[in-house]
Design an enzyme around this catalytic site. Structure first.
Site, PDB file in Angstrom:
ATOM      1  N   GLY A  50       0.808  -1.218   0.000  1.00 41.90           N
ATOM      2  CA  GLY A  50       0.000   0.000   0.000  1.00 41.90           C
ATOM      3  C   GLY A  50       0.839   1.265   0.000  1.00 41.90           C
ATOM      4  O   GLY A  50       2.069   1.221   0.117  1.00 41.90           O
ATOM      5  N   GLY A  98       2.608   3.747   1.460  1.00 36.62           N
ATOM      6  CA  GLY A  98       3.193   4.036   2.759  1.00 36.62           C
ATOM      7  C   GLY A  98       3.767   5.431   2.844  1.00 36.62           C
ATOM      8  O   GLY A  98       4.074   5.937   3.922  1.00 36.62           O
ATOM      9  N   ARG A  99       3.939   6.041   1.676  1.00 42.23           N
ATOM     10  CA  ARG A  99       4.481   7.416   1.673  1.00 42.23           C
ATOM     11  C   ARG A  99       3.912   8.183   0.485  1.00 42.23           C
ATOM     12  O   ARG A  99       4.573   9.057  -0.071  1.00 42.23           O
ATOM     13  CB  ARG A  99       5.998   7.370   1.579  1.00 42.23           C
ATOM     14  N   LYS A 156       3.925  12.030  -3.412  1.00 37.82           N
ATOM     15  CA  LYS A 156       4.836  10.998  -2.909  1.00 37.82           C
ATOM     16  C   LYS A 156       5.777  11.664  -1.917  1.00 37.82           C
ATOM     17  O   LYS A 156       6.403  12.680  -2.244  1.00 37.82           O
ATOM     18  CB  LYS A 156       5.612  10.400  -4.100  1.00 37.82           C
ATOM     19  N   ASP A 167       8.872   6.243   7.501  1.00 37.65           N
ATOM     20  CA  ASP A 167       8.515   7.584   7.973  1.00 37.65           C
ATOM     21  C   ASP A 167       7.574   8.315   7.015  1.00 37.65           C
ATOM     22  O   ASP A 167       7.151   9.430   7.286  1.00 37.65           O
ATOM     23  CB  ASP A 167       9.787   8.424   8.203  1.00 37.65           C
ATOM     24  N   GLY A 168       7.299   7.681   5.883  1.00 40.56           N
ATOM     25  CA  GLY A 168       6.377   8.298   4.932  1.00 40.56           C
ATOM     26  C   GLY A 168       6.959   9.465   4.154  1.00 40.56           C
ATOM     27  O   GLY A 168       6.250  10.158   3.439  1.00 40.56           O
ATOM     28  N   ASP A 184       4.351  -4.850  -7.327  1.00 45.66           N
ATOM     29  CA  ASP A 184       3.683  -3.594  -6.956  1.00 45.66           C
ATOM     30  C   ASP A 184       4.238  -2.422  -7.756  1.00 45.66           C
ATOM     31  O   ASP A 184       3.691  -1.320  -7.696  1.00 45.66           O
ATOM     32  CB  ASP A 184       3.832  -3.318  -5.447  1.00 45.66           C
ATOM     33  N   ASN A 185       5.292  -2.650  -8.498  1.00 51.01           N
ATOM     34  CA  ASN A 185       5.859  -1.595  -9.333  1.00 51.01           C
ATOM     35  C   ASN A 185       5.621  -1.869 -10.808  1.00 51.01           C
ATOM     36  O   ASN A 185       6.304  -1.313 -11.664  1.00 51.01           O
ATOM     37  CB  ASN A 185       7.358  -1.443  -9.062  1.00 51.01           C
TER      38      ASN A 185
HETATM   39  P1  AMP Z   1       8.839   1.090  -3.392  1.00 48.87           P
HETATM   40  O1  AMP Z   1      10.138   0.423  -3.163  1.00 48.87           O
HETATM   41  O2  AMP Z   1       8.946   2.585  -3.540  1.00 48.87           O
HETATM   42  O3  AMP Z   1       8.074   0.503  -4.522  1.00 48.87           O
HETATM   43  O4  AMP Z   1       7.986   0.874  -2.057  1.00 48.87           O
HETATM   44  C1  AMP Z   1       7.611  -0.379  -1.577  1.00 48.87           C
HETATM   45  C2  AMP Z   1       6.672  -0.224  -0.406  1.00 48.87           C
HETATM   46  O5  AMP Z   1       7.333   0.377   0.699  1.00 48.87           O
HETATM   47  C3  AMP Z   1       5.467   0.636  -0.677  1.00 48.87           C
HETATM   48  O6  AMP Z   1       4.384   0.103   0.021  1.00 48.87           O
HETATM   49  C4  AMP Z   1       5.874   1.980  -0.119  1.00 48.87           C
HETATM   50  O7  AMP Z   1       4.762   2.779   0.198  1.00 48.87           O
HETATM   51  C5  AMP Z   1       6.657   1.565   1.108  1.00 48.87           C
HETATM   52  N1  AMP Z   1       7.647   2.571   1.508  1.00 48.87           N
HETATM   53  C6  AMP Z   1       8.811   2.842   0.903  1.00 48.87           C
HETATM   54  N2  AMP Z   1       9.471   3.831   1.524  1.00 48.87           N
HETATM   55  C7  AMP Z   1       8.702   4.223   2.565  1.00 48.87           C
HETATM   56  C8  AMP Z   1       8.833   5.209   3.600  1.00 48.87           C
HETATM   57  N3  AMP Z   1       9.896   6.015   3.695  1.00 48.87           N
HETATM   58  N4  AMP Z   1       7.838   5.296   4.510  1.00 48.87           N
HETATM   59  C9  AMP Z   1       6.761   4.486   4.449  1.00 48.87           C
HETATM   60  N5  AMP Z   1       6.583   3.557   3.495  1.00 48.87           N
HETATM   61  C10 AMP Z   1       7.541   3.410   2.563  1.00 48.87           C
HETATM   62 MG    MG Z   2       6.481   1.076  -5.431  1.00 52.72          MG
END
Ligand code: AMP
Ligand code: MG
Length: 494
Positions: free
Chosen positions: A86, A88-89, A109, A121-122, A248-249
């Site tokens: 989901g 997360g940020r 984002k 930390d979002g 998810d990407n």
């Molecule tokens: P990503 O690697 O950007 O595709 O992210 C994979 C998952 O990790 C997704 O659910 C993101 O929302 C979550 N995520 C990545 N970085 C953060 C962050 N700094 N804080 C909260 N969630 C994160």
């Molecule tokens: Mg992603």
């Protein structure tokens, strides 16, 4: 009124999002704004002061009509399944129908923690936000489907990674944020009715021709396979390494999404990996078509309950779609490769088999002699005009190149197109400049360490015209020093 929001996702799929507000940040300041994209979206920001714009794109002011929500999705990350990832940020602000009638998501984002943040930390940092901005615009200019940055805003807040970094928020525009992982999220919960609604939403949005058809779910799988085959073929023909092709990407729309650890090849080697977290090389350059197929198989699995209800043969047909992916990919990839080799499009047949061999042998030569991928293709256009010297200069074993070039020249001669026309056609598909890793790093470092955005803006301007060789910007077309590329590592963490 700045955005004419119409939020169909929030309306149709309330179970797949949690209404949420962006976190307020102390000192928003606009770092970059995409005027061209704003025009495309029909945004009227002229009435807003720079301060108000920064507040808007930092999330401090939620625009009228937005219904910000954190989207729920699942995903296989490096092969392991997480039933809940989901946003997360990130937050989906809403959707806008653009000047061409296309529905586009507007998302933030780096906008703070959400119920999906887990330990995170979002937040996002200036460097990765500007990297996503730059990479997306470079892909757009190369004609490759991509999500795009509308704005990058510094938050005036520190973000804690291995070091303390300046924080930022990216505004991202996408055909949609539906991913393979969106379907996996629902499938993992065994909610067939919701799965059907999600599929119908995706179909209405991306494949309206399938609406109402009895075989629409198989059709959706086919359409995603087609878009991903075309997309990854384009990546492979420009040397793009996504770096984190988790399910998810991978989008349903066929746009490139999530420019985390991505980077372009310099010297050609299919085993190239830049991402610090990809220790096994799962997402190495040459693996990308295989991974795309693997991800599509996960989509097919998620769609299974719908396919099974569709027709007796639907499950078998879904398997066929996955099995046929390599051929589908190959068709797109070879077509792109033939164009770069200066060959006119041909009908399927024996000439094509010879062309594929020529392509394979060329790549083998580049690999054996560690030749820069981008420069080699570009110099091949010079050779088509009777100037082989720039190409020969890139090779150590010139005899091997000459022998190959002779075969290609025979193939060219059989087509009877004149050299200048052929070279022009080749240059229209072979970029002169790509985002060279050392240039990207320089631009980001200047922005982060010195607050100097001039190198970023210059690089962006050059990347927006990737096909035109302009001697003023020759330095941007040059490869990085070999020792720099060898040790080059990229990091996730927008
Ligand atoms: P990503 O690697 O950007 O595709 O992210 C994979 C998952 O990790 C997704 O659910 C993101 O929302 C979550 N995520 C990545 N970085 C953060 C962050 N700094 N804080 C909260 N969630 C994160
Ligand atoms: Mg992603």
């Amino acid at each position: 009124m700045n955005f004419a929001f119409d939020n169909s996702y929030a309306r149709a799929l309330p179970e797949l999002g949690v209404p949420w507000r962006p976190a307020a940040v102390p000192a928003p300041r606009l770092l970059a704004f995409n005027h061209e994209l704003a025009d495309e979206l029909g945004l009227d920001l002229a009435s807003l002061s720079a301060e108000d714009q920064a507040a808007l794109f930092a999330g401090n002011q939620v625009p009228e009509g937005a219904s910000p929500l954190a989207q729920a999705y699942a995903g296989h990350q490096f092969g392991g399944f997480s039933p809940q990832l989901g946003d997360g940020r990130a937050l989906l602000l809403g959707e806008v129908v653009d000047r061409d009638g296309r529905r586009r998501d507007i998302a933030l984002k780096g906008s703070g923690r959400t119920p999906f943040s887990r330990g995170g930390d979002g937040k996002a940092a200036v460097g990765p936000v500007l990297r996503e901005y730059l990479m997306g615009e470079a892909m757009q200019a190369l004609g490759i489907p991509t999500t795009r940055a509308l704005a990058a805003v510094a938050t005036g807040e520190p973000v804690y990674r291995e070091e303390v970094l300046p924080g930022a928020v990216l505004t991202r525009v996408a055909a949609s944020h539906l991913r393979v992982g969106s379907f996996q999220f629902v499938a993992a919960r065994g909610d067939a009715a919701l799965l059907g609604r999600l599929a119908d939403f995706a179909i209405a949005r991306h494949d309206p021709g399938l609406v109402g058809r009895a075989d629409r779910h198989l059709g959706l799988l086919r359409a995603v396979a087609e878009r991903q085959a075309a997309l990854v073929a384009q990546w492979m023909n420009v040397g793009f390494i996504h770096g984190v092709m988790n399910t998810d990407n991978m989008t349903i729309s066929g746009e490139t999404i999530d420019y985390g650890p991505c980077a372009f090849l310099e010297a050609y080697d299919p085993a190239t990996v830049f991402s610090s977290i990809d220790r096994g090389g799962r997402y190495a350059f040459g693996n990308q078509p295989l991974i795309a197929r693997w991800n599509l198989a996960r989509l097919a699995e998620a769609l299974l309950p719908l396919l099974a209800g569709e027709a007796e043969a639907a499950v078998a047909q879904a398997t066929e779609v996955i099995d046929a992916f390599p051929t589908l990919f190959d068709g797109h990839w070879r077509r792109g490769q033939r164009a770069k080799l200066g060959l006119a499009d041909v009908k399927p047949g024996d000439v094509q088999a010879g062309d594929a061999q020529l392509g394979d042998d060329w790549l083998a030569l580049l690999q054996a002699q560690q030749v820069d991928f981008t420069l080699a293709w570009r110099a091949l256009a010079d050779a088509a005009e009777g100037r082989p010297a720039p190409l020969r200069d890139l090779f150590v074993d010139r005899a091997a190149l000459d022998a190959w070039l002779q075969r290609l020249a025979q193939r060219w001669a059989a087509e009877g197109r004149d050299g200048a026309a052929r070279a022009a056609a080749m240059r229209s598909v072979g970029p002169w400049v790509i985002p060279r890793n050392h240039r990207v790093e320089q631009a980001l470092a200047a922005a982060v360490k010195d607050g100097d955005l001039a190198p970023f803006q210059r690089l962006l301007a050059v990347l927006q015209r990737p096909l035109v060789d302009d001697p003023r910007f020759a330095a941007y077309a040059e490869p990085a020093p070999r020792e720099l590329t060898a040790g080059y590592r990229t990091f996730c963490g927008t």
